[in-house]
Write a protein that holds these residues in place. Structure first.
Motif, short mmCIF file in Angstrom:
data_model
loop_
_atom_site.label_atom_id
_atom_site.label_comp_id
_atom_site.label_asym_id
_atom_site.label_seq_id
_atom_site.Cartn_x
_atom_site.Cartn_y
_atom_site.Cartn_z
N ALA A 185 0.83 -1.07 -0.13
CA ALA A 185 0.03 -0.09 0.06
C ALA A 185 0.89 1.24 -0.05
O ALA A 185 0.65 2.16 -0.61
CB ALA A 185 -0.95 0.15 1.15
N VAL A 186 1.95 1.48 0.87
CA VAL A 186 3.07 2.31 0.94
C VAL A 186 3.72 2.55 -0.65
O VAL A 186 3.65 3.65 -0.97
CB VAL A 186 3.87 2.23 2.03
CG1 VAL A 186 4.89 3.29 1.97
CG2 VAL A 186 2.99 2.27 3.25
N ARG A 187 4.10 1.68 -1.08
CA ARG A 187 4.68 1.59 -2.45
C ARG A 187 3.60 2.20 -3.26
O ARG A 187 4.04 3.12 -4.21
CB ARG A 187 5.29 0.14 -2.66
CG ARG A 187 6.37 -0.25 -1.95
CD ARG A 187 6.72 -1.71 -2.61
NE ARG A 187 8.15 -2.02 -2.05
CZ ARG A 187 8.74 -3.23 -1.92
NH1 ARG A 187 8.12 -4.26 -2.84
NH2 ARG A 187 10.13 -3.76 -1.59
N LYS A 188 2.44 1.76 -3.39
CA LYS A 188 1.37 2.25 -4.45
C LYS A 188 1.18 3.95 -3.97
O LYS A 188 1.08 4.59 -5.10
CB LYS A 188 0.23 1.57 -4.25
CG LYS A 188 0.17 0.33 -4.78
CD LYS A 188 0.25 -0.09 -6.31
CE LYS A 188 0.06 -1.56 -6.87
NZ LYS A 188 -0.04 -1.55 -8.40
N GLU A 233 2.09 9.44 -5.91
CA GLU A 233 2.57 10.99 -5.70
C GLU A 233 3.93 11.09 -6.28
O GLU A 233 4.53 12.14 -6.01
CB GLU A 233 2.64 11.17 -4.19
CG GLU A 233 1.15 11.09 -3.59
CD GLU A 233 1.13 11.39 -1.99
OE1 GLU A 233 2.23 12.35 -1.58
OE2 GLU A 233 0.24 11.10 -1.32
N GLY A 234 4.40 10.12 -7.14
CA GLY A 234 5.71 10.28 -7.66
C GLY A 234 6.79 10.65 -6.66
O GLY A 234 7.85 11.23 -7.07
N MET A 235 6.70 9.70 -5.80
CA MET A 235 7.89 9.95 -4.60
C MET A 235 8.71 8.57 -4.44
O MET A 235 7.97 7.48 -4.64
CB MET A 235 7.14 10.33 -3.29
CG MET A 235 6.54 11.57 -3.33
SD MET A 235 5.58 12.27 -1.84
CE MET A 235 6.84 12.45 -0.80
N LYS A 236 9.71 8.60 -3.72
CA LYS A 236 10.49 7.45 -3.32
C LYS A 236 9.73 7.02 -2.26
O LYS A 236 9.13 7.78 -1.41
CB LYS A 236 11.80 7.65 -3.16
CG LYS A 236 12.69 8.31 -4.18
CD LYS A 236 14.19 8.28 -4.00
CE LYS A 236 15.16 8.79 -5.35
NZ LYS A 236 16.37 8.99 -4.93
N VAL A 237 9.75 5.88 -1.88
CA VAL A 237 8.96 4.96 -0.63
C VAL A 237 9.89 5.76 0.53
O VAL A 237 8.77 6.01 1.41
CB VAL A 237 9.41 3.44 -0.65
CG1 VAL A 237 8.93 3.03 0.66
CG2 VAL A 237 8.54 2.88 -1.98
N ARG A 238 11.01 6.10 0.58
CA ARG A 238 11.41 6.72 1.65
C ARG A 238 10.85 8.09 2.16
O ARG A 238 10.50 8.49 3.13
CB ARG A 238 12.91 6.70 1.68
CG ARG A 238 13.66 7.37 3.00
CD ARG A 238 15.24 7.27 2.67
NE ARG A 238 16.02 8.04 3.80
CZ ARG A 238 17.00 8.32 3.81
NH1 ARG A 238 18.13 7.61 3.14
NH2 ARG A 238 17.68 8.90 4.91
N ASP A 239 10.52 8.68 1.08
CA ASP A 239 10.16 10.31 1.08
C ASP A 239 8.95 10.24 1.33
O ASP A 239 8.32 10.98 2.06
CB ASP A 239 10.43 10.94 -0.26
CG ASP A 239 12.10 11.33 -0.61
OD1 ASP A 239 12.60 11.28 0.44
OD2 ASP A 239 12.40 11.33 -1.66
N TYR A 240 7.98 9.15 0.92
CA TYR A 240 6.49 9.18 1.06
C TYR A 240 6.40 8.79 2.57
O TYR A 240 5.55 9.22 3.18
CB TYR A 240 6.02 7.97 0.28
CG TYR A 240 4.45 7.93 0.29
CD1 TYR A 240 3.56 8.56 -0.28
CD2 TYR A 240 4.12 6.77 1.28
CE1 TYR A 240 2.28 8.42 -0.16
CE2 TYR A 240 2.80 6.49 1.47
CZ TYR A 240 1.89 7.58 0.65
OH TYR A 240 0.65 7.11 0.79
N VAL A 241 7.25 7.92 3.36
CA VAL A 241 7.16 7.38 4.66
C VAL A 241 7.07 8.81 5.45
O VAL A 241 6.46 9.09 6.50
CB VAL A 241 8.05 6.56 5.14
CG1 VAL A 241 8.29 6.42 6.62
CG2 VAL A 241 7.71 5.38 4.22
#
Length: 346
Positions: free
Chosen positions: A134-137, A142-150
């Motif tokens: 879900a986080v990866r999706k 949002e066009g972000m890396k997973v780390r930035d999204y977290v």
């Protein structure tokens, strides 16, 4: 939204199953670290229930009281969930561990605890995999890396599920190490020490989630990249002379509000209007009104023309709003105001 709901639902039922297993083993073993894991699972189950309620409530349609909708309600319940982790999960676990540091006894039926820890690890691991998906999706959307999204993503709900499941898996590993240490050394102090470590782990997770939701609730701006796209578009539009007081706000996961005051180029606005409607007819009406000895006809034509120019300005505002929403689809509300100059017009 679907993946986020799926992650929350999966975590909810996995935590209920794990809680049932841990509670049974704690009754049989009286292990302090297993009690910490029971409290951990109770907190996780309650928190997932709060997240599920928040997701459901956030889908309500806008009304007169909340014209921008209820999207932020999920942030409220995510914050309450994080506070619950801090108070119930972290606080109670640490206190219990400290209280039993000098009075602990080796837990009974430690083999049952080992089996439950192994089974719980598999169940929590499966829930963690769903949450990571879900986080990866969400990051990809949002066009972000997973780390930035977290750290900066607009939906803390899926991040909350992932971090709570990650803490659950880590907590189980700590519990396993603690019980192995007790069984190997015969020293029961490793049992409450494991409880204290699990409590500190939950505390760090709770503080992280509280910070994430706090930023969402107090009105965080949308990403700099999206903001720059909008400002670049406006600055290069011919009808815009200057921009003032440009602001944005996250009103929900991936939903934004944008506001700007614009000093419009009146010459371009009028030229665009005349290009659409034609210059010849207006020129004829002005010439004929100017020939009249009475200014009444001229004033009437000027009033009609002024009304049309105001309408033309409104059309330009509508066009800008539509193109901004096409440029950044997440912008649900655009508020464009004509800038009121402080000085007199020469």
């Amino acid at each position: 939204m679907y993946l986020c709901q799926r992650a929350v639902t999966t975590a909810l039922w996995c935590n209920f199953l794990v809680f049932s297993l841990k509670f049974g083993v704690w009754l049989a073993s009286s292990s302090h670290v297993m009690l910490a894991e029971v409290v951990h699972s109770v907190a996780d189950f309650a928190n997932q229930a709060l997240l599920a309620y928040g997701l459901s409530s956030s889908r309500r349609a806008p009304d007169a009281i909340h014209p921008y909708g209820y999207s932020k309600e999920r942030f409220v319940w995510s914050l309450i969930s994080a506070v619950g982790i801090f108070c119930l999960g972290s606080g109670a676990t640490i206190v219990h561990g400290v209280q039993n540091l000098w009075t602990s006894h080796p837990p009974a039926n430690i083999q049952y605890a080992a089996l439950v820890i192994g089974g719980s690890f598999i169940i929590e691991g499966a829930s963690l995999v769903v949450a990571i998906q879900a986080v990866r999706k969400g990051a990809a959307a949002e066009g972000m890396k997973v780390r930035d999204y977290v750290w900066r993503g607009h939906d803390p709900t899926s991040v909350a599920v992932m971090t709570e499941d990650g803490a659950a898996v880590t907590g189980l590993a700590i519990a396993a190490v603690s019980l192995v240490a007790v069984n190997t050394t015969g020293n029961a102090i490793y049992d409450p020490i494991g409880s204290i470590i699990v409590g500190n782990l939950l505390g760090m997770v709770a503080i992280f989630l509280i910070q994430r939701n706090r930023h969402a609730l107090i009105g965080r701006a949308m990403d700099d990249h999206d903001m720059e796209k909008v400002l670049h578009f406006l600055k290069n539009d011919p009808v815009v002379d200057s921009l003032y007081d440009c602001k944005s706000e996250v009103i929900g996961p991936g939903f934004f509000r944008f506001k700007a005051e614009i000093d419009f180029n009146g010459v371009v606005v009028v030229q665009n209007y005349l290009n659409r409607t034609g210059r010849v007819e207006w020129a004829r009406q002005f010439r004929e009104a100017a020939k009249e000895k009475d200014d009444t006809a001229l004033l009437k034509i000027m009033s009609n023309y002024g009304e049309e120019v105001v309408t033309a300005l409104g059309s330009e505002v509508d066009r800008l709003e539509k193109e901004i929403q096409e440029l950044v689809p997440g912008i649900r509300h655009v508020d464009i105001e004509a800038h009121n100059p402080t000085g007199p017009t020469p």
